[in-house]
Enzyme design. Structure first.
Site, PDB file in Angstrom:
ATOM      1  N   ASP A  48     -47.341  20.368 -31.575  1.00 31.87           N
ATOM      2  CA  ASP A  48     -46.974  19.101 -30.948  1.00 31.87           C
ATOM      3  C   ASP A  48     -46.722  18.108 -32.080  1.00 31.87           C
ATOM      4  O   ASP A  48     -47.650  17.725 -32.806  1.00 31.87           O
ATOM      5  CB  ASP A  48     -48.108  18.619 -30.030  1.00 31.87           C
ATOM      6  CG  ASP A  48     -47.717  17.342 -29.285  1.00 31.87           C
ATOM      7  OD1 ASP A  48     -46.808  16.631 -29.751  1.00 31.87           O
ATOM      8  OD2 ASP A  48     -48.331  17.067 -28.246  1.00 31.87           O
ATOM      9  N   ASN A  75     -34.497  17.471 -34.333  1.00 34.32           N
ATOM     10  CA  ASN A  75     -33.828  17.575 -33.029  1.00 34.32           C
ATOM     11  C   ASN A  75     -34.762  17.312 -31.851  1.00 34.32           C
ATOM     12  O   ASN A  75     -34.328  16.797 -30.823  1.00 34.32           O
ATOM     13  CB  ASN A  75     -33.203  18.971 -32.924  1.00 34.32           C
ATOM     14  CG  ASN A  75     -32.839  19.320 -31.497  1.00 34.32           C
ATOM     15  OD1 ASN A  75     -31.816  18.875 -30.972  1.00 34.32           O
ATOM     16  ND2 ASN A  75     -33.683  20.121 -30.847  1.00 34.32           N
ATOM     17  N   SER A 128     -29.172  11.679 -32.573  1.00 38.15           N
ATOM     18  CA  SER A 128     -29.181  10.431 -31.807  1.00 38.15           C
ATOM     19  C   SER A 128     -28.301  10.584 -30.559  1.00 38.15           C
ATOM     20  O   SER A 128     -27.943  11.698 -30.182  1.00 38.15           O
ATOM     21  CB  SER A 128     -28.720   9.267 -32.683  1.00 38.15           C
ATOM     22  OG  SER A 128     -28.940   8.047 -31.992  1.00 38.15           O
ATOM     23  N   TYR A 142     -35.610   4.958 -24.500  1.00 38.24           N
ATOM     24  CA  TYR A 142     -34.946   6.096 -25.148  1.00 38.24           C
ATOM     25  C   TYR A 142     -33.980   5.603 -26.224  1.00 38.24           C
ATOM     26  O   TYR A 142     -34.037   6.033 -27.371  1.00 38.24           O
ATOM     27  CB  TYR A 142     -34.215   6.924 -24.086  1.00 38.24           C
ATOM     28  CG  TYR A 142     -33.446   8.100 -24.617  1.00 38.24           C
ATOM     29  CD1 TYR A 142     -34.088   9.096 -25.356  1.00 38.24           C
ATOM     30  CD2 TYR A 142     -32.081   8.241 -24.375  1.00 38.24           C
ATOM     31  CE1 TYR A 142     -33.382  10.194 -25.842  1.00 38.24           C
ATOM     32  CE2 TYR A 142     -31.380   9.337 -24.848  1.00 38.24           C
ATOM     33  CZ  TYR A 142     -32.024  10.303 -25.574  1.00 38.24           C
ATOM     34  OH  TYR A 142     -31.317  11.389 -26.055  1.00 38.24           O
ATOM     35  N   LYS A 146     -34.092   5.832 -30.446  1.00 39.86           N
ATOM     36  CA  LYS A 146     -33.015   6.481 -31.223  1.00 39.86           C
ATOM     37  C   LYS A 146     -32.329   5.479 -32.159  1.00 39.86           C
ATOM     38  O   LYS A 146     -31.862   5.844 -33.236  1.00 39.86           O
ATOM     39  CB  LYS A 146     -31.999   7.120 -30.274  1.00 39.86           C
ATOM     40  CG  LYS A 146     -32.560   8.303 -29.482  1.00 39.86           C
ATOM     41  CD  LYS A 146     -32.867   9.491 -30.393  1.00 39.86           C
ATOM     42  CE  LYS A 146     -33.185  10.725 -29.567  1.00 39.86           C
ATOM     43  NZ  LYS A 146     -33.345  11.935 -30.392  1.00 39.86           N
TER      44      LYS A 146
HETATM   45  N1  LIG Z   1     -28.838  16.688 -23.737  1.00 38.87           N
HETATM   46  C1  LIG Z   1     -28.215  15.533 -23.950  1.00 38.87           C
HETATM   47  O1  LIG Z   1     -27.392  15.087 -23.129  1.00 38.87           O
HETATM   48  C2  LIG Z   1     -28.466  14.754 -25.209  1.00 38.87           C
HETATM   49  C3  LIG Z   1     -27.620  13.679 -25.496  1.00 38.87           C
HETATM   50  C4  LIG Z   1     -27.861  12.924 -26.638  1.00 38.87           C
HETATM   51  C5  LIG Z   1     -28.885  13.261 -27.495  1.00 38.87           C
HETATM   52  N2  LIG Z   1     -29.704  14.321 -27.184  1.00 38.87           N
HETATM   53  C6  LIG Z   1     -30.794  14.629 -28.111  1.00 38.87           C
HETATM   54  O2  LIG Z   1     -30.722  15.991 -28.480  1.00 38.87           O
HETATM   55  C7  LIG Z   1     -32.034  16.457 -28.827  1.00 38.87           C
HETATM   56  C8  LIG Z   1     -32.310  17.778 -28.111  1.00 38.87           C
HETATM   57  O3  LIG Z   1     -32.291  17.544 -26.734  1.00 38.87           O
HETATM   58  P1  LIG Z   1     -31.987  18.668 -25.637  1.00 38.87           P
HETATM   59  O4  LIG Z   1     -30.993  18.086 -24.722  1.00 38.87           O
HETATM   60  O5  LIG Z   1     -31.718  19.978 -26.280  1.00 38.87           O
HETATM   61  O6  LIG Z   1     -33.393  18.641 -24.864  1.00 38.87           O
HETATM   62  P2  LIG Z   1     -34.401  19.797 -24.423  1.00 38.87           P
HETATM   63  O7  LIG Z   1     -33.654  20.984 -23.930  1.00 38.87           O
HETATM   64  O8  LIG Z   1     -35.374  19.118 -23.517  1.00 38.87           O
HETATM   65  O9  LIG Z   1     -35.119  20.215 -25.789  1.00 38.87           O
HETATM   66  C9  LIG Z   1     -36.099  19.422 -26.411  1.00 38.87           C
HETATM   67  C10 LIG Z   1     -36.935  20.319 -27.315  1.00 38.87           C
HETATM   68  O10 LIG Z   1     -37.913  19.517 -27.976  1.00 38.87           O
HETATM   69  C11 LIG Z   1     -39.204  20.137 -27.836  1.00 38.87           C
HETATM   70  N3  LIG Z   1     -40.215  19.088 -27.823  1.00 38.87           N
HETATM   71  C12 LIG Z   1     -40.349  18.063 -26.951  1.00 38.87           C
HETATM   72  N4  LIG Z   1     -41.436  17.334 -27.245  1.00 38.87           N
HETATM   73  C13 LIG Z   1     -42.008  17.908 -28.331  1.00 38.87           C
HETATM   74  C14 LIG Z   1     -43.174  17.626 -29.100  1.00 38.87           C
HETATM   75  N5  LIG Z   1     -44.000  16.600 -28.801  1.00 38.87           N
HETATM   76  N6  LIG Z   1     -43.457  18.426 -30.153  1.00 38.87           N
HETATM   77  C15 LIG Z   1     -42.664  19.483 -30.451  1.00 38.87           C
HETATM   78  N7  LIG Z   1     -41.543  19.794 -29.770  1.00 38.87           N
HETATM   79  C16 LIG Z   1     -41.233  19.013 -28.716  1.00 38.87           C
HETATM   80  C17 LIG Z   1     -39.124  20.930 -26.523  1.00 38.87           C
HETATM   81  O11 LIG Z   1     -39.997  22.056 -26.474  1.00 38.87           O
HETATM   82  P3  LIG Z   1     -41.471  21.970 -25.816  1.00 38.87           P
HETATM   83  O12 LIG Z   1     -41.281  21.347 -24.465  1.00 38.87           O
HETATM   84  O13 LIG Z   1     -41.958  23.387 -25.778  1.00 38.87           O
HETATM   85  O14 LIG Z   1     -42.274  21.121 -26.739  1.00 38.87           O
HETATM   86  C18 LIG Z   1     -37.668  21.426 -26.583  1.00 38.87           C
HETATM   87  O15 LIG Z   1     -37.582  22.606 -27.356  1.00 38.87           O
HETATM   88  C19 LIG Z   1     -33.004  15.321 -28.455  1.00 38.87           C
HETATM   89  O16 LIG Z   1     -33.347  14.596 -29.610  1.00 38.87           O
HETATM   90  C20 LIG Z   1     -32.180  14.458 -27.514  1.00 38.87           C
HETATM   91  O17 LIG Z   1     -32.600  13.119 -27.502  1.00 38.87           O
HETATM   92  C21 LIG Z   1     -29.512  15.082 -26.069  1.00 38.87           C
END
Ligand SMILES: NC(=O)c1ccc[n+]([C@@H]2O[C@H](COP(=O)([O-])OP(=O)(O)OC[C@H]3O[C@@H](n4cnc5c(N)ncnc54)[C@H](OP(=O)(O)O)[C@@H]3O)[C@@H](O)[C@H]2O)c1
Length: 232
Positions: A48, A75, A128, A142, A146
Site C-alpha cells: 500500500d 501510475n 495525470s 482528484y 493531479k
Molecule cells: N482511466 C482513466 O480514464 C484515466 C484518465 C486519466 C488519468 N488516469 C490515471 O491513470 C492511472 C491509472 O489508472 P487506471 O485507470 O488504470 O485505474 P485502475 O484500473 O483503477 O488502476 C489503479 C491501480 O493502482 C493500484 N492502487 C490503487 N491504490 C493503491 C495504493 N494505495 N497502493 C498501491 N497501489 C494502489 C490498484 O491496485 P490495488 O487496488 O490492488 O491496490 C490498481 O492496480 C491513475 O493515476 C489515474 O488517475 C486514468
C-alpha cells in the site's frame, strides 16, 4: 531496462507492464492486492503506497533483487467523482495520499536506484489527467491532487537534472478501466467530444508516448506533461 511501474494489477499500469515485458525489459510492479501478471521477468510487490513503511520495504527488496532502476512510472491512482461539498475530509486526504504523497515517497526512494542506472537517460513519468486543464466540476479533489503532481513534475525535473534524471508527465483523457467503470457512458462521451481526436483513448494509445518519454529518444525532454487526444 529495469522499469518500476506502480499500480500494475489492473488498467493502464497492467497494460504498460505487459508492453514493456513484451519488448524484453524487466518490470517491477506493485499494488495492494496480488499480481495479475505472470512472466519470468516480472516481479510483483504487494504494497500500500500510502504507508511509508511499506514503500521503504518495497524499495529495500527491489534494491536487493535488482540493484538499480532505469525508469519509473508513477501510475497508481484513485479517483472520486463528487461535488466537493459532498466529499468527506477522509476521502479528500486519501486521494492526496495515493495520488500525490505516494508519488513523492516513491520518487524519493526511486531516485536512489535511478542514480545507479547505467542507461543513458534514466527517467520518471507521472500520470495525470485532463481533469486538470479542464477543471472538471465534480472532480475537485482528484484534479487538485493531479495538479500537485504536475507541479511536482516541473520542480523535480529541475532538482534532479544534476543527477541526469528526467521527470515528465502524461496527461490522459478518459480510458475505460476500473477507475472509470462507474462513470455513465454519456458523461464519458461528452468528454470525448471535447477532445480534438473524437474517439475514446485506449491503452494502445498510451504505450507509445510512455515508451518515448522513458527512452533516450526523449533525452532532452524534462519537466513536461504531455496530454493525449488534443485536449487544449
Ligand atoms: N482511466 C482513466 O480514464 C484515466 C484518465 C486519466 C488519468 N488516469 C490515471 O491513470 C492511472 C491509472 O489508472 P487506471 O485507470 O488504470 O485505474 P485502475 O484500473 O483503477 O488502476 C489503479 C491501480 O493502482 C493500484 N492502487 C490503487 N491504490 C493503491 C495504493 N494505495 N497502493 C498501491 N497501489 C494502489 C490498484 O491496485 P490495488 O487496488 O490492488 O491496490 C490498481 O492496480 C491513475 O493515476 C489515474 O488517475 C486514468
Amino acid at each position: 531496462m529495469i522499469i518500476l511501474i506502480t499500480g500494475t494489477r489492473t488498467g493502464i499500469g497492467k497494460a504498460l507492464a505487459r508492453h514493456f515485458l513484451d519488448l524484453g525489459h524487466r518490470v517491477v510492479g506493485c499494488s495492494r492486492r496480488p499480481s495479475t501478471i505472470e512472466h519470468p521477468e516480472y516481479t510483483h510487490h504487494e504494497a500500500d503506497l500510502t504507508d511509508p513503511k511499506q514503500v521503504k520495504a518495497m524499495f529495500r527488496s527491489l534494491r536487493a533483487s535488482h540493484g538499480s532502476l532505469d525508469a519509473v512510472v508513477n501510475n497508481a491512482g484513485v479517483a472520486t467523482m463528487n461535488h466537493f461539498m459532498l466529499t468527506p475530509d477522509e476521502t479528500a486526504r486519501h486521494l492526496f495520499d495515493v495520488n500525490f504523497f505516494a508519488v513523492l515517497s516513491c520518487s524519493r526512494e526511486a531516485v536512489k536506484l535511478l542514480r545507479r542506472s547505467t542507461e543513458p537517460s534514466p527517467a520518471i513519468l507521472n500520470v495525470s489527467t485532463v481533469a486538470v486543464p479542464w477543471a472538471l466540476e465534480g472532480q475537485l479533489l482528484y484534479s487538485a491532487s493531479k495538479a500537485a503532481v504536475e507541479q511536482l513534475t516541473r520542480v523535480m525535473s529541475k532538482e534532479l537534472a544534476e543527477f541526469g534524471i528526467r521527470v515528465n508527465g502524461l496527461g490522459l483523457p478518459p480510458v475505460r478501466t476500473v477507475l472509470t467503470r462507474t462513470v455513465p457512458a454519456e458523461k464519458i462521451d461528452a468528454l470525448v467530444q471535447r477532445q480534438a481526436i473524437k474517439r475514446m483513448c485506449d491503452t494502445d494509445d498510451v504505450v507509445g508516448p510512455v515508451e518515448f518519454l522513458l527512452s533516450p529518444q526523449s533525452r532532452f525532454v524534462t519537466g513536461e506533461t504531455l496530454f493525449l487526444g488534443g485536449v487544449h
